[in-house]
Design a protein around this motif. Structure first.
Motif, PDB file in Angstrom:
ATOM      1  N   GLY A 115      50.524   2.573  -3.419  1.00 24.80           N
ATOM      2  CA  GLY A 115      51.366   1.806  -2.522  1.00 24.80           C
ATOM      3  C   GLY A 115      52.297   2.661  -1.689  1.00 24.80           C
ATOM      4  O   GLY A 115      53.383   2.224  -1.308  1.00 24.80           O
ATOM      5  N   VAL A 116      51.874   3.883  -1.385  1.00 21.97           N
ATOM      6  CA  VAL A 116      52.699   4.826  -0.639  1.00 21.97           C
ATOM      7  C   VAL A 116      51.967   5.236   0.629  1.00 21.97           C
ATOM      8  O   VAL A 116      50.763   5.490   0.609  1.00 21.97           O
ATOM      9  CB  VAL A 116      53.009   6.080  -1.489  1.00 21.97           C
ATOM     10  N   THR A 117      52.712   5.301   1.735  1.00 19.54           N
ATOM     11  CA  THR A 117      52.192   5.859   2.976  1.00 19.54           C
ATOM     12  C   THR A 117      53.078   7.020   3.388  1.00 19.54           C
ATOM     13  O   THR A 117      54.309   6.922   3.338  1.00 19.54           O
ATOM     14  CB  THR A 117      52.153   4.800   4.098  1.00 19.54           C
ATOM     15  N   ALA A 118      52.466   8.127   3.777  1.00 21.37           N
ATOM     16  CA  ALA A 118      53.227   9.328   4.112  1.00 21.37           C
ATOM     17  C   ALA A 118      52.568  10.040   5.282  1.00 21.37           C
ATOM     18  O   ALA A 118      51.389   9.817   5.594  1.00 21.37           O
ATOM     19  CB  ALA A 118      53.319  10.258   2.905  1.00 21.37           C
ATOM     20  N   SER A 163      49.050  20.223   3.149  1.00 21.74           N
ATOM     21  CA  SER A 163      47.822  19.542   2.744  1.00 21.74           C
ATOM     22  C   SER A 163      48.127  18.136   2.248  1.00 21.74           C
ATOM     23  O   SER A 163      49.279  17.804   1.917  1.00 21.74           O
ATOM     24  CB  SER A 163      47.131  20.335   1.632  1.00 21.74           C
ATOM     25  N   ILE A 164      47.093  17.311   2.178  1.00 21.18           N
ATOM     26  CA  ILE A 164      47.255  15.979   1.593  1.00 21.18           C
ATOM     27  C   ILE A 164      47.739  16.105   0.148  1.00 21.18           C
ATOM     28  O   ILE A 164      48.600  15.345  -0.307  1.00 21.18           O
ATOM     29  CB  ILE A 164      45.933  15.197   1.650  1.00 21.18           C
ATOM     30  N   LEU A 165      47.189  17.073  -0.569  1.00 22.41           N
ATOM     31  CA  LEU A 165      47.582  17.273  -1.962  1.00 22.41           C
ATOM     32  C   LEU A 165      49.070  17.574  -2.078  1.00 22.41           C
ATOM     33  O   LEU A 165      49.772  16.995  -2.920  1.00 22.41           O
ATOM     34  CB  LEU A 165      46.764  18.408  -2.572  1.00 22.41           C
ATOM     35  N   THR A 166      49.576  18.461  -1.241  1.00 26.20           N
ATOM     36  CA  THR A 166      50.997  18.808  -1.288  1.00 26.20           C
ATOM     37  C   THR A 166      51.860  17.592  -0.989  1.00 26.20           C
ATOM     38  O   THR A 166      52.860  17.339  -1.678  1.00 26.20           O
ATOM     39  CB  THR A 166      51.300  19.928  -0.286  1.00 26.20           C
ATOM     40  N   VAL A 167      51.482  16.812   0.018  1.00 23.95           N
ATOM     41  CA  VAL A 167      52.248  15.616   0.371  1.00 23.95           C
ATOM     42  C   VAL A 167      52.216  14.600  -0.765  1.00 23.95           C
ATOM     43  O   VAL A 167      53.223  13.952  -1.068  1.00 23.95           O
ATOM     44  CB  VAL A 167      51.708  15.026   1.686  1.00 23.95           C
ATOM     45  N   ALA A 168      51.063  14.454  -1.419  1.00 27.81           N
ATOM     46  CA  ALA A 168      50.963  13.540  -2.568  1.00 27.81           C
ATOM     47  C   ALA A 168      51.917  13.967  -3.679  1.00 27.81           C
ATOM     48  O   ALA A 168      52.624  13.134  -4.260  1.00 27.81           O
ATOM     49  CB  ALA A 168      49.532  13.496  -3.076  1.00 27.81           C
ATOM     50  N   GLU A 169      51.925  15.258  -3.968  1.00 27.89           N
ATOM     51  CA  GLU A 169      52.824  15.760  -5.014  1.00 27.89           C
ATOM     52  C   GLU A 169      54.283  15.512  -4.657  1.00 27.89           C
ATOM     53  O   GLU A 169      55.088  15.124  -5.514  1.00 27.89           O
ATOM     54  CB  GLU A 169      52.572  17.251  -5.238  1.00 27.89           C
ATOM     55  N   ALA A 192      28.842  13.435   6.228  1.00 29.34           N
ATOM     56  CA  ALA A 192      28.625  12.352   7.192  1.00 29.34           C
ATOM     57  C   ALA A 192      28.850  10.984   6.571  1.00 29.34           C
ATOM     58  O   ALA A 192      29.249  10.032   7.262  1.00 29.34           O
ATOM     59  CB  ALA A 192      27.217  12.443   7.782  1.00 29.34           C
ATOM     60  N   ASP A 193      28.615  10.855   5.271  1.00 28.88           N
ATOM     61  CA  ASP A 193      28.813   9.574   4.589  1.00 28.88           C
ATOM     62  C   ASP A 193      30.276   9.141   4.591  1.00 28.88           C
ATOM     63  O   ASP A 193      30.575   7.946   4.525  1.00 28.88           O
ATOM     64  CB  ASP A 193      28.318   9.650   3.146  1.00 28.88           C
ATOM     65  N   GLN A 194      31.202  10.107   4.615  1.00 23.48           N
ATOM     66  CA  GLN A 194      32.639   9.810   4.659  1.00 23.48           C
ATOM     67  C   GLN A 194      33.079   8.916   3.494  1.00 23.48           C
ATOM     68  O   GLN A 194      33.890   7.998   3.655  1.00 23.48           O
ATOM     69  CB  GLN A 194      33.010   9.158   5.997  1.00 23.48           C
ATOM     70  N   ASN A 195      32.543   9.200   2.307  1.00 25.08           N
ATOM     71  CA  ASN A 195      32.906   8.414   1.129  1.00 25.08           C
ATOM     72  C   ASN A 195      33.935   9.092   0.241  1.00 25.08           C
ATOM     73  O   ASN A 195      34.551   8.440  -0.610  1.00 25.08           O
ATOM     74  CB  ASN A 195      31.655   8.136   0.280  1.00 25.08           C
ATOM     75  N   THR A 196      34.112  10.391   0.414  1.00 24.57           N
ATOM     76  CA  THR A 196      34.979  11.140  -0.485  1.00 24.57           C
ATOM     77  C   THR A 196      35.647  12.270   0.281  1.00 24.57           C
ATOM     78  O   THR A 196      35.183  12.666   1.357  1.00 24.57           O
ATOM     79  CB  THR A 196      34.158  11.687  -1.675  1.00 24.57           C
ATOM     80  N   ILE A 197      36.755  12.778  -0.272  1.00 27.45           N
ATOM     81  CA  ILE A 197      37.490  13.859   0.388  1.00 27.45           C
ATOM     82  C   ILE A 197      38.125  14.732  -0.682  1.00 27.45           C
ATOM     83  O   ILE A 197      38.535  14.244  -1.745  1.00 27.45           O
ATOM     84  CB  ILE A 197      38.573  13.284   1.336  1.00 27.45           C
ATOM     85  N   PHE A 198      38.184  16.033  -0.409  1.00 20.52           N
ATOM     86  CA  PHE A 198      38.854  16.973  -1.299  1.00 20.52           C
ATOM     87  C   PHE A 198      40.214  17.273  -0.680  1.00 20.52           C
ATOM     88  O   PHE A 198      40.324  17.968   0.329  1.00 20.52           O
ATOM     89  CB  PHE A 198      38.003  18.225  -1.496  1.00 20.52           C
ATOM     90  N   ILE A 199      41.247  16.723  -1.290  1.00 17.99           N
ATOM     91  CA  ILE A 199      42.553  16.644  -0.637  1.00 17.99           C
ATOM     92  C   ILE A 199      43.320  17.959  -0.636  1.00 17.99           C
ATOM     93  O   ILE A 199      44.366  18.056   0.001  1.00 17.99           O
ATOM     94  CB  ILE A 199      43.420  15.536  -1.262  1.00 17.99           C
ATOM     95  N   CYS A 200      42.807  18.993  -1.298  1.00 19.45           N
ATOM     96  CA  CYS A 200      43.511  20.274  -1.257  1.00 19.45           C
ATOM     97  C   CYS A 200      43.286  21.001   0.062  1.00 19.45           C
ATOM     98  O   CYS A 200      44.110  21.833   0.457  1.00 19.45           O
ATOM     99  CB  CYS A 200      43.116  21.163  -2.439  1.00 19.45           C
ATOM    100  N   VAL A 201      42.179  20.702   0.767  1.00 22.78           N
ATOM    101  CA  VAL A 201      41.879  21.427   2.008  1.00 22.78           C
ATOM    102  C   VAL A 201      41.500  20.523   3.171  1.00 22.78           C
ATOM    103  O   VAL A 201      41.741  20.875   4.329  1.00 22.78           O
ATOM    104  CB  VAL A 201      40.750  22.460   1.790  1.00 22.78           C
ATOM    105  N   SER A 202      40.894  19.387   2.924  1.00 23.68           N
ATOM    106  CA  SER A 202      40.381  18.553   4.011  1.00 23.68           C
ATOM    107  C   SER A 202      41.497  17.708   4.627  1.00 23.68           C
ATOM    108  O   SER A 202      42.523  17.440   3.996  1.00 23.68           O
ATOM    109  CB  SER A 202      39.247  17.663   3.509  1.00 23.68           C
ATOM    110  N   ARG A 203      41.259  17.284   5.869  1.00 24.41           N
ATOM    111  CA  ARG A 203      42.277  16.587   6.635  1.00 24.41           C
ATOM    112  C   ARG A 203      41.632  15.415   7.379  1.00 24.41           C
ATOM    113  O   ARG A 203      40.435  15.158   7.235  1.00 24.41           O
ATOM    114  CB  ARG A 203      42.920  17.543   7.645  1.00 24.41           C
ATOM    115  N   ALA A 204      42.435  14.743   8.190  1.00 27.93           N
ATOM    116  CA  ALA A 204      41.881  13.721   9.075  1.00 27.93           C
ATOM    117  C   ALA A 204      41.179  14.397  10.241  1.00 27.93           C
ATOM    118  O   ALA A 204      41.627  15.430  10.741  1.00 27.93           O
ATOM    119  CB  ALA A 204      42.983  12.807   9.589  1.00 27.93           C
ATOM    120  N   GLU A 205      40.068  13.819  10.641  1.00 29.43           N
ATOM    121  CA  GLU A 205      39.346  14.309  11.812  1.00 29.43           C
ATOM    122  C   GLU A 205      40.253  14.219  13.034  1.00 29.43           C
ATOM    123  O   GLU A 205      41.072  13.295  13.155  1.00 29.43           O
ATOM    124  CB  GLU A 205      38.101  13.441  12.003  1.00 29.43           C
TER     125      GLU A 205
END
Length: 311
Positions: free
Chosen positions: A232-235, A242-248, A288-301
């Motif tokens: 329930g968080v938006t940031a 990274s997404i991971l850092t922001v999540a932490e 291409a399936d865009q079903n999963t993401i590795f949040i330590c390195v990947s970002r929004a297109e």
């Protein structure tokens, strides 16, 4: 889980094999060829090592560890501090390099990249599939498990660089083989060469596992929003985080290990939005399936203002 080192064996110059068992003697979790585990070392170090024993053996795991010339601390600790009888903490098996059914396999290994290939060979043999292995290394003395592979005869080609030069990938991969999958693991230059020689193969024929992150072009990171739907968080994820850092920073519990897109620990379901995949594990089809993401390195297109994650 806590495990005891039941055997430490020198397999080659700069390579040791560790055999592990549960401290209580119990059965270990099931795994399949291509799986790896996290090994927790001193001072918070966590390193990933491929399981290279027999998946049917439920009371023992075997790992192969290379002493890296420029160690970040993990392999140096294993070589200097981990001995028979020691207790180490090991995570559950994870597999981003699974062996898929095929009539034929071409295995290519470089150096310590032989470790995930060993159980794949056993599985291919058991299934009755045709297979070959091209295995390269700096010198014959530096190549682990060569004696073990000798039992397979001429299906295995041992190619030390100081004896034969670079791997003959032209002869191996220039002509596509019908119904064949290629599995490759080793240093980045070898993997790039394999990929380039397979330009004429059907899409999806190649599977690779990297021990170091692949080199990517700098596309110019942009900031974007991420919705952590389960929390329930938006940031906002700025260009330098990274997404991971922001999540932490938001107090969201996210699993991680390598922080470089090679281990798979931080894999998170992608519910909405399009990711720029910067990991070293997903195939082009999986990206291409865009079903999963590795949040330590990947970002929004680029151009995608918001991702929604199941975290």
């Amino acid at each position: 889980m806590d495990m005891i080192v039941t055997e430490r064996r020198d397999e080659a110059d700069g390579v040791v094999a560790l055999t592990l068992a549960r401290t209580d003697g119990g059965e270990l979790p099931a795994w399949a060829p291509g799986a790896h585990v996290d090994v927790h070392l001193a001072d918070g170090l966590v390193r990933q090592y491929s399981l290279c024993g027999d998946p049917a053996g439920r009371t023992r795991w075997r790992l192969g560890v290379l002493r890296e010339p420029v160690s970040r601390g993990g392999s140096e600790f294993v070589f200097d501090k981990v001995h028979g009888g020691d207790i180490v903490t090991v995570g559950e098996p994870r597999n981003h390099f699974a062996l898929e059914p095929a009539a034929r396999y071409v295995f290519v290994a470089g150096g310590i990249g032989i470790t995930p290939i060993l159980p794949m060979i056993a599985a291919a043999e058991a299934s009755g599939a045709e297979w070959t292995l091209l295995y390269g290394g700096r010198t014959r003395r530096s190549m682990a498990f060569v004696d073990e592979l000798a039992a397979h005869g001429d299906r295995v080609t041992i190619a030390p660089q100081d004896e034969v030069g670079l791997l003959d990938l032209t002869g191996l991969l220039a002509t596509p083989r019908r119904g064949a999958l290629v599995y490759a693991c080793g240093p980045e230059p070898m993997l790039c060469a394999v990929d380039s020689f397979m330009a004429g193969w059907p899409s999806g024929s190649l599977r690779v596992e990297r021990f170091a992150p692949k080199t990517l072009e700098n596309t110019g990171a942009e900031g974007f929003e991420v919705e952590f739907a389960a929390s329930g968080v938006t940031a906002v994820v700025p260009p330098d985080r990274s997404i991971l850092t922001v999540a932490e920073e938001a107090g969201i519990a996210a699993l991680w290990s390598c922080r470089e897109g090679t281990c798979g620990t931080c894999e998170t379901p992608l519910l909405a939005g399009r990711a720029e995949h910067r990991d070293s594990m997903l195939t082009a089809e999986e990206q291409a399936d865009q079903n999963t993401i590795f949040i330590c390195v990947s970002r929004a297109e680029q151009g995608c203002p918001r991702l929604t994650l199941d975290l």
